[in-house]
Design a protein around this motif. Sequence first.
Motif, PDB file in Angstrom:
ATOM      1  N   GLU A  50     -15.402 -12.075 -47.360  1.00 54.95           N
ATOM      2  CA  GLU A  50     -16.356 -12.237 -48.545  1.00 54.95           C
ATOM      3  C   GLU A  50     -17.759 -12.149 -48.116  1.00 54.95           C
ATOM      4  N   HIS A  51     -17.960 -13.057 -46.817  1.00 56.69           N
ATOM      5  CA  HIS A  51     -19.499 -13.171 -46.531  1.00 56.69           C
ATOM      6  C   HIS A  51     -19.823 -12.379 -45.271  1.00 56.69           C
ATOM      7  N   ASP A  52     -18.870 -11.416 -44.944  1.00 55.73           N
ATOM      8  CA  ASP A  52     -19.178 -10.488 -43.888  1.00 55.73           C
ATOM      9  C   ASP A  52     -19.437 -11.405 -42.561  1.00 55.73           C
ATOM     10  N   CYS A  53     -18.877 -12.319 -42.271  1.00 54.13           N
ATOM     11  CA  CYS A  53     -19.069 -12.819 -40.888  1.00 54.13           C
ATOM     12  C   CYS A  53     -17.900 -12.668 -39.836  1.00 54.13           C
ATOM     13  N   ALA A  54     -18.344 -12.606 -38.745  1.00 54.62           N
ATOM     14  CA  ALA A  54     -17.126 -12.352 -37.636  1.00 54.62           C
ATOM     15  C   ALA A  54     -16.379 -13.623 -37.538  1.00 54.62           C
ATOM     16  N   ALA A  55     -17.179 -14.689 -37.560  1.00 55.07           N
ATOM     17  CA  ALA A  55     -16.469 -15.918 -37.191  1.00 55.07           C
ATOM     18  C   ALA A  55     -17.149 -16.979 -38.034  1.00 55.07           C
ATOM     19  N   LEU A  56     -16.307 -18.145 -38.012  1.00 55.61           N
ATOM     20  CA  LEU A  56     -17.032 -19.335 -38.466  1.00 55.61           C
ATOM     21  C   LEU A  56     -16.671 -20.502 -37.177  1.00 55.61           C
ATOM     22  N   LEU A 174     -27.154 -16.147 -37.252  1.00 52.15           N
ATOM     23  CA  LEU A 174     -26.614 -17.379 -37.958  1.00 52.15           C
ATOM     24  C   LEU A 174     -26.406 -17.348 -39.297  1.00 52.15           C
ATOM     25  N   VAL A 175     -25.422 -17.823 -40.081  1.00 50.30           N
ATOM     26  CA  VAL A 175     -25.265 -17.902 -41.417  1.00 50.30           C
ATOM     27  C   VAL A 175     -25.217 -19.290 -41.919  1.00 50.30           C
ATOM     28  N   GLU A 176     -25.309 -19.807 -43.041  1.00 46.74           N
ATOM     29  CA  GLU A 176     -24.971 -20.896 -43.335  1.00 46.74           C
ATOM     30  C   GLU A 176     -23.530 -21.044 -43.832  1.00 46.74           C
ATOM     31  N   GLY A 177     -22.921 -22.207 -43.238  1.00 43.97           N
ATOM     32  CA  GLY A 177     -21.475 -22.092 -43.316  1.00 43.97           C
ATOM     33  C   GLY A 177     -21.156 -23.231 -44.146  1.00 43.97           C
ATOM     34  N   GLN A 178     -21.890 -23.989 -44.827  1.00 41.76           N
ATOM     35  CA  GLN A 178     -21.610 -24.917 -45.589  1.00 41.76           C
ATOM     36  C   GLN A 178     -20.938 -24.380 -47.015  1.00 41.76           C
ATOM     37  N   GLU A 179     -21.798 -23.210 -47.563  1.00 42.42           N
ATOM     38  CA  GLU A 179     -21.102 -22.669 -48.712  1.00 42.42           C
ATOM     39  C   GLU A 179     -19.793 -22.158 -48.531  1.00 42.42           C
TER      40      GLU A 179
END
Length: 420
Positions: A50-56, A174-179
């Motif tokens: 949903e957040h278009d992220c490769a990884a967390l 970098l993307v805010e991961g808390q959300e």
Amino acid sequence: MDVKVFSDPRKPAYLNFDAGSKPLKDPIRPETLARVRAYRHGRIKQKLIEHDCAALLVYDPLNIRYATDCSDMQIWTMHNASRYALICADGPTICFEYAQAMHLAEGLPMVDEVRPCIGWFYFSSGPNLEASARKWADEIAGLVRQHGGGNMRLAVDKMEPLGVDLLRERGITLVEGQELTETARMIKSPDELEMMDWTIKVTEAGMWRMRENSIAGKSENEIWAELHYENIRNGGEWIETRLLAIGERTFPWFKECSAHVGKEGDMLSFDTDLIGPYGYCADLSRSWTIGLVKPKPTQKEIYAFALEQIMHNWSIIKPGMSFREFNEKSLRIPEEYHENRYGVALHGVGLCDEYPSVPTHVDMDRGKGYDGVFEPGMCLCVESCTGSKRSGETVKLEIQVVVTDTGTKRLDNFPFEDWV
């Protein structure tokens, strides 16, 4: 609303006296745990897409626990960054563990690989901190490049400034991961609710112990220890706060548990904040008098309002309701109680206190808080902190509920005092 109250304020009931000498029986079956692990891991993967992220990349031990169900020195690693996990949207889940504890993650069904962590906090690295951090950044950036298919967006829940700079130098966005993690954890599966129910049962058994030990001459610490005892012997993990106070120490709220000794008739108030078996939280509050004697008029008065507040606010929660609509319909707190009010009217709960956090109307009307919507599967704690300079004491009450398709269901069962 069904309000359970004590029929006899001196009821000597910790389940029963024979049961009080033995641990409870763990009702969680292996297949339930297996489904929880798969559900939670799937929720994280879904949010990455949903957040278009490769990884967390997660450092918070509770996020590691949620995604992988690996638990290792939870409290210690909250302030020593010696383990982390990388969950790839279209690739492996890798646990980076304390070198001598890698075996704890090996064999877990949601973990594809276990590697030794690279610690770059000063306690472990000292003057070699930057060199260690560069080695760490090379490895993380390399994995994102390997498994991201060209997507270099990495969500992170917690990060020291040096790590931010080093990852960005290596082409990471970098993307805010808390959300991502909070909204993943927000919706509980039926199996998670079964685990939470087990933690609540353990907590309430501890609350019975506390009640039976609420006698004159006992200290706050002695009474509080009964809750810890019941939690630990049933496989629970820790308690996040030390919120138990007696008499004049209950006002204002948030004084930590101490060696203060209670006198008969003093108000005792507490907030469990308990992380129990399998890592789930039971966040419950109750108040009663030392010696379980009849309350004084001021004690009865503040107890009555606290109970009215949580019962009213619980009754209006509906799926699809916005937080602002809840605020508008919530019970108004008399001005006398404003100074000692709690920070929130309700908050989410899961592996700990979680999103959302909805302030009381006093703070919402002053511009605090945010909007959102109650959804089925959200677990909430509805609470009240009521007291004033006139009363000289505080009553703390809190219940735990789950939002359903049609309304809510209360999850805790511990009775209230028969004072109102």
